[in-house]
Design a protein around this motif. Structure first.
Motif, PDB file in Angstrom:
ATOM      1  N   VAL A 112       0.829  -1.213   0.000  1.00  0.00           N
ATOM      2  CA  VAL A 112       0.000   0.000   0.000  1.00  0.00           C
ATOM      3  C   VAL A 112       0.864   1.264   0.000  1.00  0.00           C
ATOM      4  O   VAL A 112       0.404   2.337  -0.379  1.00  0.00           O
ATOM      5  CB  VAL A 112      -1.017  -0.043   1.162  1.00  0.00           C
ATOM      6  N   ASN A 113       2.138   1.138   0.352  1.00  0.00           N
ATOM      7  CA  ASN A 113       3.050   2.284   0.216  1.00  0.00           C
ATOM      8  C   ASN A 113       3.076   2.812  -1.217  1.00  0.00           C
ATOM      9  O   ASN A 113       3.375   3.984  -1.439  1.00  0.00           O
ATOM     10  CB  ASN A 113       4.470   1.911   0.652  1.00  0.00           C
ATOM     11  N   GLY A 114       2.748   1.974  -2.192  1.00  0.00           N
ATOM     12  CA  GLY A 114       2.670   2.446  -3.572  1.00  0.00           C
ATOM     13  C   GLY A 114       1.695   3.592  -3.717  1.00  0.00           C
ATOM     14  O   GLY A 114       1.960   4.574  -4.430  1.00  0.00           O
ATOM     15  N   ALA A 115       0.563   3.504  -3.036  1.00  0.00           N
ATOM     16  CA  ALA A 115      -0.424   4.594  -3.051  1.00  0.00           C
ATOM     17  C   ALA A 115       0.034   5.742  -2.161  1.00  0.00           C
ATOM     18  O   ALA A 115       0.018   6.911  -2.566  1.00  0.00           O
ATOM     19  CB  ALA A 115      -1.789   4.085  -2.605  1.00  0.00           C
ATOM     20  N   SER A 116       0.461   5.420  -0.949  1.00  0.00           N
ATOM     21  CA  SER A 116       0.843   6.460   0.015  1.00  0.00           C
ATOM     22  C   SER A 116       1.986   7.321  -0.510  1.00  0.00           C
ATOM     23  O   SER A 116       1.950   8.549  -0.403  1.00  0.00           O
ATOM     24  CB  SER A 116       1.249   5.823   1.345  1.00  0.00           C
ATOM     25  N   GLU A 117       2.996   6.692  -1.069  1.00  0.00           N
ATOM     26  CA  GLU A 117       4.141   7.456  -1.570  1.00  0.00           C
ATOM     27  C   GLU A 117       3.784   8.277  -2.798  1.00  0.00           C
ATOM     28  O   GLU A 117       4.346   9.348  -3.018  1.00  0.00           O
ATOM     29  CB  GLU A 117       5.321   6.520  -1.805  1.00  0.00           C
ATOM     30  N   LEU A 118       2.820   7.806  -3.602  1.00  0.00           N
ATOM     31  CA  LEU A 118       2.348   8.614  -4.723  1.00  0.00           C
ATOM     32  C   LEU A 118       1.683   9.892  -4.210  1.00  0.00           C
ATOM     33  O   LEU A 118       1.966  10.985  -4.704  1.00  0.00           O
ATOM     34  CB  LEU A 118       1.364   7.839  -5.595  1.00  0.00           C
ATOM     35  N   PHE A 119       0.823   9.757  -3.201  1.00  0.00           N
ATOM     36  CA  PHE A 119       0.155  10.942  -2.656  1.00  0.00           C
ATOM     37  C   PHE A 119       1.161  11.921  -2.063  1.00  0.00           C
ATOM     38  O   PHE A 119       1.013  13.134  -2.209  1.00  0.00           O
ATOM     39  CB  PHE A 119      -0.907  10.542  -1.631  1.00  0.00           C
ATOM     40  N   LEU A 120       2.198  11.416  -1.421  1.00  0.00           N
ATOM     41  CA  LEU A 120       3.246  12.297  -0.883  1.00  0.00           C
ATOM     42  C   LEU A 120       3.995  13.005  -2.008  1.00  0.00           C
ATOM     43  O   LEU A 120       4.297  14.201  -1.901  1.00  0.00           O
ATOM     44  CB  LEU A 120       4.223  11.500  -0.020  1.00  0.00           C
ATOM     45  N   ALA A 121       4.303  12.286  -3.078  1.00  0.00           N
ATOM     46  CA  ALA A 121       5.017  12.889  -4.205  1.00  0.00           C
ATOM     47  C   ALA A 121       4.176  13.972  -4.881  1.00  0.00           C
ATOM     48  O   ALA A 121       4.692  15.011  -5.285  1.00  0.00           O
ATOM     49  CB  ALA A 121       5.413  11.810  -5.218  1.00  0.00           C
TER      50      ALA A 121
END
Length: 154
Positions: A112-121
Protein backbone atom coordinates in the motif's frame (compact mmCIF):
# COMPACT_ATOMS: atom_id res chain seq x y z
CA UNK A 1 2.61 24.44 -10.38
CA UNK A 2 -0.77 22.73 -10.63
CA UNK A 3 -1.30 19.26 -9.24
CA UNK A 4 -1.94 17.99 -12.76
CA UNK A 5 1.43 19.51 -13.84
CA UNK A 6 3.11 17.86 -10.85
CA UNK A 7 1.72 14.48 -11.93
CA UNK A 8 3.12 15.05 -15.44
CA UNK A 9 6.47 16.17 -14.00
CA UNK A 10 6.62 12.87 -12.10
CA UNK A 11 6.26 11.07 -15.45
CA UNK A 12 2.77 9.84 -14.63
CA UNK A 13 -0.55 10.05 -16.43
CA UNK A 14 -4.01 10.03 -14.94
CA UNK A 15 -6.06 7.26 -16.52
CA UNK A 16 -9.60 7.96 -17.66
CA UNK A 17 -11.87 7.84 -14.59
CA UNK A 18 -12.96 4.24 -14.08
CA UNK A 19 -16.67 3.61 -14.49
CA UNK A 20 -18.53 2.19 -11.48
CA UNK A 21 -18.83 -1.59 -11.62
CA UNK A 22 -21.99 -1.73 -9.51
CA UNK A 23 -24.72 0.22 -7.79
CA UNK A 24 -22.57 3.05 -6.41
CA UNK A 25 -21.00 6.32 -7.48
CA UNK A 26 -17.25 7.00 -7.75
CA UNK A 27 -17.33 9.95 -5.34
CA UNK A 28 -19.56 11.50 -2.68
CA UNK A 29 -18.96 14.87 -1.09
CA UNK A 30 -20.05 15.62 2.48
CA UNK A 31 -19.04 19.07 3.66
CA UNK A 32 -15.37 19.53 2.83
CA UNK A 33 -14.67 15.79 2.58
CA UNK A 34 -14.69 13.85 -0.68
CA UNK A 35 -15.13 10.11 -0.20
CA UNK A 36 -13.79 8.16 -3.17
CA UNK A 37 -15.04 4.66 -3.82
CA UNK A 38 -12.46 1.89 -3.90
CA UNK A 39 -10.49 1.88 -7.13
CA UNK A 40 -8.71 -0.99 -8.80
CA UNK A 41 -5.43 -0.69 -10.72
CA UNK A 42 -6.77 0.30 -14.11
CA UNK A 43 -5.95 2.32 -17.20
CA UNK A 44 -7.98 2.71 -20.37
CA UNK A 45 -10.79 0.60 -18.92
CA UNK A 46 -8.58 -2.44 -18.29
CA UNK A 47 -6.93 -3.83 -15.18
CA UNK A 48 -3.17 -3.30 -15.13
CA UNK A 49 -2.36 -5.66 -12.23
CA UNK A 50 -4.16 -8.90 -11.45
CA UNK A 51 -3.56 -11.93 -9.30
CA UNK A 52 -2.53 -12.72 -5.78
CA UNK A 53 0.80 -11.53 -4.44
CA UNK A 54 3.11 -14.55 -4.44
CA UNK A 55 1.07 -16.54 -6.98
CA UNK A 56 3.94 -16.26 -9.49
CA UNK A 57 7.56 -15.11 -9.16
CA UNK A 58 6.82 -11.75 -10.79
CA UNK A 59 3.84 -11.12 -8.49
CA UNK A 60 6.00 -9.89 -5.64
CA UNK A 61 5.81 -6.88 -3.33
CA UNK A 62 7.14 -4.60 -6.10
CA UNK A 63 4.30 -5.76 -8.37
CA UNK A 64 1.79 -5.05 -5.61
CA UNK A 65 3.38 -1.65 -4.94
CA UNK A 66 2.91 -0.76 -8.63
CA UNK A 67 -0.70 -1.97 -8.43
CA UNK A 68 -1.42 0.24 -5.40
CA UNK A 69 0.20 3.20 -7.16
CA UNK A 70 -2.04 2.66 -10.18
CA UNK A 71 -5.06 2.45 -7.85
CA UNK A 72 -4.08 5.85 -6.43
CA UNK A 73 -3.86 7.34 -9.93
CA UNK A 74 -7.32 5.96 -10.73
CA UNK A 75 -8.64 7.48 -7.49
CA UNK A 76 -7.18 10.85 -8.47
CA UNK A 77 -8.83 10.52 -11.89
CA UNK A 78 -12.18 10.08 -10.13
CA UNK A 79 -11.46 13.08 -7.90
CA UNK A 80 -10.58 15.24 -10.90
CA UNK A 81 -13.74 14.15 -12.73
CA UNK A 82 -15.84 15.07 -9.70
CA UNK A 83 -14.07 18.34 -8.78
CA UNK A 84 -13.01 19.58 -12.21
CA UNK A 85 -9.46 20.17 -10.96
CA UNK A 86 -7.15 18.50 -8.48
CA UNK A 87 -6.18 22.02 -7.40
CA UNK A 88 -9.29 21.89 -5.20
CA UNK A 89 -7.75 19.13 -3.05
CA UNK A 90 -6.44 20.52 0.24
CA UNK A 91 -5.07 17.27 1.60
CA UNK A 92 -5.28 13.51 1.56
CA UNK A 93 -7.04 12.56 4.80
CA UNK A 94 -7.21 8.78 4.77
CA UNK A 95 -6.26 5.78 2.62
CA UNK A 96 -7.49 2.22 2.99
CA UNK A 97 -5.65 -0.35 0.92
CA UNK A 98 -6.67 -3.95 0.29
CA UNK A 99 -4.07 -6.39 -1.02
CA UNK A 100 -4.97 -9.70 -2.66
CA UNK A 101 -2.62 -11.99 -0.78
CA UNK A 102 -2.36 -15.43 0.78
CA UNK A 103 -3.35 -16.12 4.37
CA UNK A 104 -0.67 -14.92 6.76
CA UNK A 105 0.74 -12.26 4.39
CA UNK A 106 2.20 -9.60 6.67
CA UNK A 107 3.58 -7.13 4.11
CA UNK A 108 0.38 -5.37 3.03
CA UNK A 109 1.81 -2.05 4.33
CA UNK A 110 4.76 -2.37 1.92
CA UNK A 111 2.33 -2.87 -0.97
CA UNK A 112 0.00 0.00 0.00
CA UNK A 113 3.05 2.28 0.22
CA UNK A 114 2.67 2.45 -3.57
CA UNK A 115 -0.42 4.59 -3.05
CA UNK A 116 0.84 6.46 0.02
CA UNK A 117 4.14 7.46 -1.57
CA UNK A 118 2.35 8.61 -4.72
CA UNK A 119 0.16 10.94 -2.66
CA UNK A 120 3.25 12.30 -0.88
CA UNK A 121 5.02 12.89 -4.20
CA UNK A 122 2.00 14.68 -5.68
CA UNK A 123 0.76 16.69 -2.68
CA UNK A 124 3.88 17.01 -0.51
CA UNK A 125 3.08 17.34 3.19
CA UNK A 126 -0.61 17.62 2.32
CA UNK A 127 -0.34 14.06 1.03
CA UNK A 128 0.33 12.65 4.53
CA UNK A 129 -2.68 10.65 5.66
CA UNK A 130 -4.03 8.10 8.08
CA UNK A 131 -4.10 4.60 6.65
CA UNK A 132 -5.11 0.99 6.92
CA UNK A 133 -3.38 -1.71 4.85
CA UNK A 134 -5.13 -5.07 4.85
CA UNK A 135 -4.29 -8.37 3.17
CA UNK A 136 -7.40 -10.22 2.04
CA UNK A 137 -8.19 -13.41 0.16
CA UNK A 138 -9.91 -11.70 -2.75
CA UNK A 139 -10.30 -8.37 -4.49
CA UNK A 140 -12.95 -7.68 -7.17
CA UNK A 141 -12.02 -9.00 -10.62
CA UNK A 142 -8.92 -10.66 -9.09
CA UNK A 143 -7.15 -7.29 -9.03
CA UNK A 144 -3.93 -7.26 -7.03
CA UNK A 145 -5.05 -4.29 -4.91
CA UNK A 146 -7.86 -1.86 -4.22
CA UNK A 147 -7.52 1.59 -2.66
CA UNK A 148 -10.18 3.78 -1.07
CA UNK A 149 -9.41 7.45 -0.36
CA UNK A 150 -10.87 10.36 1.60
CA UNK A 151 -9.80 13.86 0.56
CA UNK A 152 -10.30 17.26 2.13
CA UNK A 153 -11.43 19.65 -0.62
CA UNK A 154 -12.33 23.30 -1.00
Amino acid sequence: MSIEDKITELGLTLPPPPAPAGAYVPAVRSGNLLFLSGTLPSADGKLTHTGMIGSAPEKDIAYGYAAARQCALAALANAKAFLGSLGRVRRVVSVTGFVYAPEGFADAPKVVNGASELFLAVFGENGRHSRAAVAIGGVPLHATAEVQVVLEVE
